[in-house]
Write a protein that holds these residues in place. Structure first.
Motif, PDB file in Angstrom:
ATOM      1  N   ARG A  16      13.371  51.054  52.581  1.00 53.93           N
ATOM      2  CA  ARG A  16      12.946  52.460  52.670  1.00 53.93           C
ATOM      3  C   ARG A  16      12.343  53.018  51.378  1.00 53.93           C
ATOM      4  O   ARG A  16      11.245  53.568  51.406  1.00 53.93           O
ATOM      5  N   THR A  17      13.021  52.855  50.256  1.00 53.67           N
ATOM      6  CA  THR A  17      12.550  53.468  49.004  1.00 53.67           C
ATOM      7  C   THR A  17      11.229  52.874  48.492  1.00 53.67           C
ATOM      8  O   THR A  17      10.551  53.495  47.679  1.00 53.67           O
ATOM      9  N   PHE A  18      10.883  51.647  48.943  1.00 48.78           N
ATOM     10  CA  PHE A  18       9.632  51.014  48.501  1.00 48.78           C
ATOM     11  C   PHE A  18       8.600  50.935  49.622  1.00 48.78           C
ATOM     12  O   PHE A  18       7.623  50.209  49.517  1.00 48.78           O
ATOM     13  N   HIS A  19       8.799  51.692  50.665  1.00 50.08           N
ATOM     14  CA  HIS A  19       7.812  51.711  51.757  1.00 50.08           C
ATOM     15  C   HIS A  19       6.795  52.805  51.440  1.00 50.08           C
ATOM     16  O   HIS A  19       6.893  53.920  51.936  1.00 50.08           O
ATOM     17  N   VAL A  20       5.841  52.501  50.569  1.00 52.40           N
ATOM     18  CA  VAL A  20       4.844  53.520  50.231  1.00 52.40           C
ATOM     19  C   VAL A  20       3.439  52.930  50.327  1.00 52.40           C
ATOM     20  O   VAL A  20       3.250  51.712  50.240  1.00 52.40           O
ATOM     21  N   ASP A  21       2.474  53.803  50.478  1.00 52.37           N
ATOM     22  CA  ASP A  21       1.070  53.401  50.554  1.00 52.37           C
ATOM     23  C   ASP A  21       0.631  52.910  49.167  1.00 52.37           C
ATOM     24  O   ASP A  21       0.718  53.665  48.184  1.00 52.37           O
ATOM     25  N   VAL A  22       0.165  51.672  49.087  1.00 54.33           N
ATOM     26  CA  VAL A  22      -0.213  51.124  47.773  1.00 54.33           C
ATOM     27  C   VAL A  22      -1.417  51.848  47.166  1.00 54.33           C
ATOM     28  O   VAL A  22      -1.701  51.696  45.976  1.00 54.33           O
ATOM     29  N   ASN A  23      -2.126  52.643  47.963  1.00 49.38           N
ATOM     30  CA  ASN A  23      -3.260  53.419  47.437  1.00 49.38           C
ATOM     31  C   ASN A  23      -2.845  54.802  46.946  1.00 49.38           C
ATOM     32  O   ASN A  23      -3.681  55.548  46.436  1.00 49.38           O
ATOM     33  N   ASP A  24      -1.581  55.128  47.113  1.00 50.03           N
ATOM     34  CA  ASP A  24      -1.083  56.427  46.644  1.00 50.03           C
ATOM     35  C   ASP A  24      -0.612  56.260  45.195  1.00 50.03           C
ATOM     36  O   ASP A  24       0.500  55.785  44.931  1.00 50.03           O
ATOM     37  N   SER A  48       9.170  46.896  55.877  1.00 48.82           N
ATOM     38  CA  SER A  48       7.796  47.393  55.939  1.00 48.82           C
ATOM     39  C   SER A  48       6.927  46.672  54.895  1.00 48.82           C
ATOM     40  O   SER A  48       6.935  45.446  54.850  1.00 48.82           O
ATOM     41  N   ASN A  49       6.225  47.405  54.029  1.00 50.30           N
ATOM     42  CA  ASN A  49       5.354  46.765  53.032  1.00 50.30           C
ATOM     43  C   ASN A  49       5.996  46.704  51.641  1.00 50.30           C
ATOM     44  O   ASN A  49       5.294  46.602  50.629  1.00 50.30           O
ATOM     45  N   ALA A  50       7.337  46.747  51.580  1.00 51.66           N
ATOM     46  CA  ALA A  50       8.016  46.772  50.267  1.00 51.66           C
ATOM     47  C   ALA A  50       7.638  45.564  49.400  1.00 51.66           C
ATOM     48  O   ALA A  50       7.447  45.699  48.183  1.00 51.66           O
ATOM     49  N   GLU A  51       7.495  44.382  50.008  1.00 48.71           N
ATOM     50  CA  GLU A  51       7.163  43.194  49.205  1.00 48.71           C
ATOM     51  C   GLU A  51       5.763  43.327  48.584  1.00 48.71           C
ATOM     52  O   GLU A  51       5.521  42.864  47.470  1.00 48.71           O
ATOM     53  N   GLU A  52       4.864  43.949  49.321  1.00 50.69           N
ATOM     54  CA  GLU A  52       3.509  44.170  48.780  1.00 50.69           C
ATOM     55  C   GLU A  52       3.583  45.130  47.582  1.00 50.69           C
ATOM     56  O   GLU A  52       2.944  44.913  46.543  1.00 50.69           O
ATOM     57  N   VAL A  53       4.391  46.185  47.715  1.00 50.65           N
ATOM     58  CA  VAL A  53       4.539  47.172  46.633  1.00 50.65           C
ATOM     59  C   VAL A  53       5.151  46.499  45.399  1.00 50.65           C
ATOM     60  O   VAL A  53       4.670  46.697  44.269  1.00 50.65           O
ATOM     61  N   ILE A  54       6.166  45.670  45.613  1.00 50.99           N
ATOM     62  CA  ILE A  54       6.790  44.953  44.483  1.00 50.99           C
ATOM     63  C   ILE A  54       5.739  44.083  43.790  1.00 50.99           C
ATOM     64  O   ILE A  54       5.603  44.088  42.563  1.00 50.99           O
TER      65      ILE A  54
END
Ligand code: NAP
Length: 310
Positions: free
Chosen positions: A53-61, A89-95
């Motif tokens: 949840r805490t890392f589910h963010v839009d990488v363009n934001d 969600s996309n947490a691994e991409e954000v990491i």
């Protein structure tokens, strides 16, 4: 929290973290306590980072990404564990984006990378693993679990083979469901695993009965999830004061109260509170310093929590 002396030390050592939001500090000089991984004797900081949840963010934001970058930067200053999963969600991409940015900035900090295989299908699990490697830009994961025991017989075989090949260093299993505890214990007794991850908190002490003692007996490292019950515990103590004696163990917030309770259990190796907030990351890391409660005080902590929590 940093005290004045530590604040001044950080200032004079030039460790003002440029990527942290205004005024935020790296916790580099904090003596974050470590525990030993029983199977190898390697040390690992007791406070890690969860990303559900805490890392589910839009990488363009860019605003949201800056916050995650600051969280990761703070954590890596101690060489801590980041925990994720394809389920988040996309947490691994954000990491991966955060790690990439830190590498480009030549931030030479250690990471203990931990993710999971989460699939009912064996081949899909293999593809998922490769995708995780790509997203994290990792050639060798430090730790890979079977998430929630899903198809564990097959995925453990894959993970054992990858460990032999040097594609990962440690393997394990996770759960956050009490209904899986019996099967979980059976695997702990019968399989060659290095790490287990399950839930434990001041308000959910079920693991004290079987899982924690069994981990100690089998020399398996323990990672604790849901230490704040996904944040719910903060609502239960909102507006309630900490006890006067909390200062004896250098606890300045409810987060530190709850984390010190967890990491003072002798079977616990790491706790992975999730956060999107760099200040919370520093506050959580500071829980792994200073005196720890003994058994008597741990009991007192439970009594006090129960007396004030709604
Ligand atoms: N089966 C499994 O494998 C499994 C199951 C559950 C969880 N997990 C792992 O364990 C991690 C942790 O569990 P969780 O995500 O359920 O939640 P948690 O760590 O119990 O709680 C996270 C919540 O606490 C808040 N928080 C963190 N530090 C704080 C502080 N110092 N002060 C106030 N609020 C604070 C966060 O909000 P802010 O963002 O505002 O800080 C967030 O909402 C997960 O992220 C995941 O990596 C694994």
């Amino acid at each position: 929290m940093l005290d004045r002396r530590e604040f001044l030390q950080l200032l004079s050592s030039g460790i003002l973290a440029t990527a942290l939001p205004s005024g935020m500090l790296s916790a580099k000089s904090l003596p974050v306590l470590s525990r030993v991984i029983p199977k190898t004797g390697e040390s690992i900081p007791m406070i890690g980072l969860g990303t559900s949840r805490t890392f589910h963010v839009d990488v363009n934001d860019s605003v949201e990404m800056q916050k995650r970058l600051a969280v990761v930067r703070a954590l890596l200053s101690t060489g801590g564990m980041i925990d994720s999963s394809p389920m988040y969600s996309n947490a691994e991409e954000v990491i991966g984006k955060c790690l990439d940015k830190l590498t480009k900035e030549r931030v030479d900090e250690k990471l203990f990378s931990a993710s999971k295989v989460w699939s009912v299908n064996t081949q899909a699990g293999i593809r998922e693993y490769a995708e995780s490697e790509k997203l994290w830009r990792e050639k060798q994961f430090d730790l890979m679990y079977v998430h929630n025991l899903l198809n564990w017989e097959e995925h453990l075989k894959t993970l054992q083979a990858y460990k032999q090949e040097g594609r990962l260093r440690y393997l394990g299993i996770t759960t956050s469901h009490r209904r899986r505890h019996a099967e979980f214990q059976k695997i702990m007794k019968e399989q060659d695993i290095d790490f287990v991850q399950f839930s434990y908190s001041i308000a959910n002490r079920l693991a004290e009965e079987k899982l924690l003692p069994l981990a100690q007996e089998k020399e398996i490292a323990v990672v604790i999830n849901r230490g704040f019950q996904t944040g719910h515990l903060f609502k239960r103590v909102e507006g309630k004061p900490l006890p006067e004696w909390a200062k004896d163990i250098q606890v300045e917030s409810w987060a530190q109260f709850m984390l010190k309770f967890i990491i003072s259990h002798p079977a616990v190796t790491v706790v992975i509170p999730a956060t999107s907030n760099p200040e919370h990351m520093l506050e959580n890391m500071a829980a792994a310093k200073g005196p720890m409660p003994d058994n008597k005080m741990r009991e007192e902590m439970v009594r006090y929590f129960e007396s004030v929590a709604s």
